[in-house]
Design a protein around this motif. Structure first.
Motif, short mmCIF file in Angstrom:
data_model
loop_
_atom_site.label_atom_id
_atom_site.label_comp_id
_atom_site.label_asym_id
_atom_site.label_seq_id
_atom_site.Cartn_x
_atom_site.Cartn_y
_atom_site.Cartn_z
N UNK A 208 14.99 -31.11 -42.00
CA UNK A 208 14.65 -32.21 -42.91
C UNK A 208 14.81 -31.86 -44.39
N UNK A 209 14.57 -30.62 -44.77
CA UNK A 209 14.66 -30.24 -46.19
C UNK A 209 16.08 -30.35 -46.73
N UNK A 210 17.10 -30.29 -45.84
CA UNK A 210 18.50 -30.38 -46.27
C UNK A 210 19.12 -31.74 -45.97
N UNK A 211 18.38 -32.59 -45.28
CA UNK A 211 19.00 -33.80 -44.74
C UNK A 211 19.44 -34.78 -45.83
N UNK A 212 18.54 -35.16 -46.73
CA UNK A 212 18.88 -36.19 -47.72
C UNK A 212 20.03 -35.75 -48.63
N UNK A 213 20.06 -34.48 -49.01
CA UNK A 213 21.11 -33.99 -49.90
C UNK A 213 22.48 -33.97 -49.23
N UNK A 214 22.49 -33.88 -47.90
CA UNK A 214 23.76 -33.77 -47.17
C UNK A 214 24.03 -34.96 -46.25
N UNK A 215 23.16 -35.95 -46.30
CA UNK A 215 23.28 -37.08 -45.36
C UNK A 215 24.62 -37.81 -45.52
N UNK A 216 25.04 -38.07 -46.75
CA UNK A 216 26.28 -38.82 -46.96
C UNK A 216 27.48 -38.06 -46.40
N UNK A 217 27.51 -36.74 -46.61
CA UNK A 217 28.63 -35.95 -46.10
C UNK A 217 28.62 -35.92 -44.57
N UNK A 218 27.43 -35.78 -43.98
CA UNK A 218 27.35 -35.77 -42.53
C UNK A 218 27.73 -37.13 -41.94
N UNK A 219 27.37 -38.21 -42.63
CA UNK A 219 27.74 -39.53 -42.15
C UNK A 219 29.26 -39.72 -42.21
N UNK A 220 29.89 -39.23 -43.29
CA UNK A 220 31.35 -39.31 -43.38
C UNK A 220 32.01 -38.54 -42.25
N UNK A 221 31.40 -37.41 -41.87
CA UNK A 221 31.94 -36.62 -40.77
C UNK A 221 31.89 -37.41 -39.47
N UNK A 222 30.74 -38.02 -39.19
CA UNK A 222 30.61 -38.86 -37.99
C UNK A 222 31.58 -40.03 -38.05
#
Length: 229
Positions: A208-222
């Motif tokens: 959770x501590x890294x989720x918001x900062x990397x959410x957009x990048x992870x969503x683009x990956x999906x």
């Protein structure tokens, strides 16, 4: 009475058929979590100890060959086309292959990428269901269940996500909350079936501590995952 018993039998069948993907999800996410923890522990080694291990590994350019991806962190975005199943995906720059063949040369594989310096990971797993598996009924029931779980705070978002086409790709996507994620991780997950009754689980995740900062990048990956030859 016979009609009632027939209906209950169908519902039971659907419930039983939906069990394999659930267990597959847990095994896949557990593998990803284990890899994330190992990477995290390695990153916490004293700097002096890391220097004693020799120079940093050379970054790979991302030509989608295993001989390239063994060496370290990608220097640019890499698009991989699976050679066994008809899908492709794009890994952002700065990520590293941790396990598996990114082009999927095995009949079934557990592919894991990590983003060094974070707890972010990306995991791919697939398996073939029997021909009689009711994939549409399973997806419909799983989507309905996920919508109900969203109402109790398990998910931030839930949506049907189909790609259609000649392969008849259908599925659903979920984004977990920090409070009720899996094993202390938050996941963006796409669970999908193709027309040949293969079940695929694609998940990008982090603590959770890294989720918001990397959410957009992870969503683009999906979102980069595309089916079709």
């Amino acid at each position: 009475m016979r009609k009632l018993m027939w209906t209950l039998g169908i519902l039971t069948l659907i419930g039983l058929w939906t069990l394999p993907p659930v267990w597959a999800q847990w095994g896949a996410v557990q593998s990803g979590i284990d890899a994330a923890r190992k990477a995290k522990e390695a990153g916490q080694q004293p700097q002096q100890q890391q220097q004693q291990q020799g120079p940093a590994t050379k970054a790979y350019e991302g030509s989608a060959k295993m001989s390239d991806t063994k060496t370290g962190v990608s220097t640019s975005a890499v698009t991989y086309k699976n050679t066994v199943r008809p899908f492709s995906y794009t890994i952002p720059a700065g990520w590293r292959l941790e396990r598996g063949n990114p082009t999927g040369s095995a009949a079934s594989d557990n592919i894991i990428f990590m983003k060094p310096g974070t707890t972010c990971g990306f995991n791919i797993h697939w398996n073939q269901m029997v021909p009689s598996f009711p994939r549409k009924a399973s997806v419909d029931a799983s989507y309905k269940s996920a919508m109900e779980e969203k109402s109790i705070g398990k998910y931030i978002a839930v949506k049907r996500r189909d790609q259609g086409g000649k392969d008849g790709v259908i599925g659903w996507e979920t984004i977990e909350t920090a409070e009720k994620g899996s094993g202390g991780f938050q996941r963006i997950q796409w669970n999908v079936f193709d027309g040949q009754n293969y079940n695929y689980i694609f998940q990008a995740y982090s603590e959770p501590k890294d989720f918001n900062a990397n959410r957009a990048e992870m969503q683009r990956l999906i979102d980069s995952i595309k089916f079709g030859k």
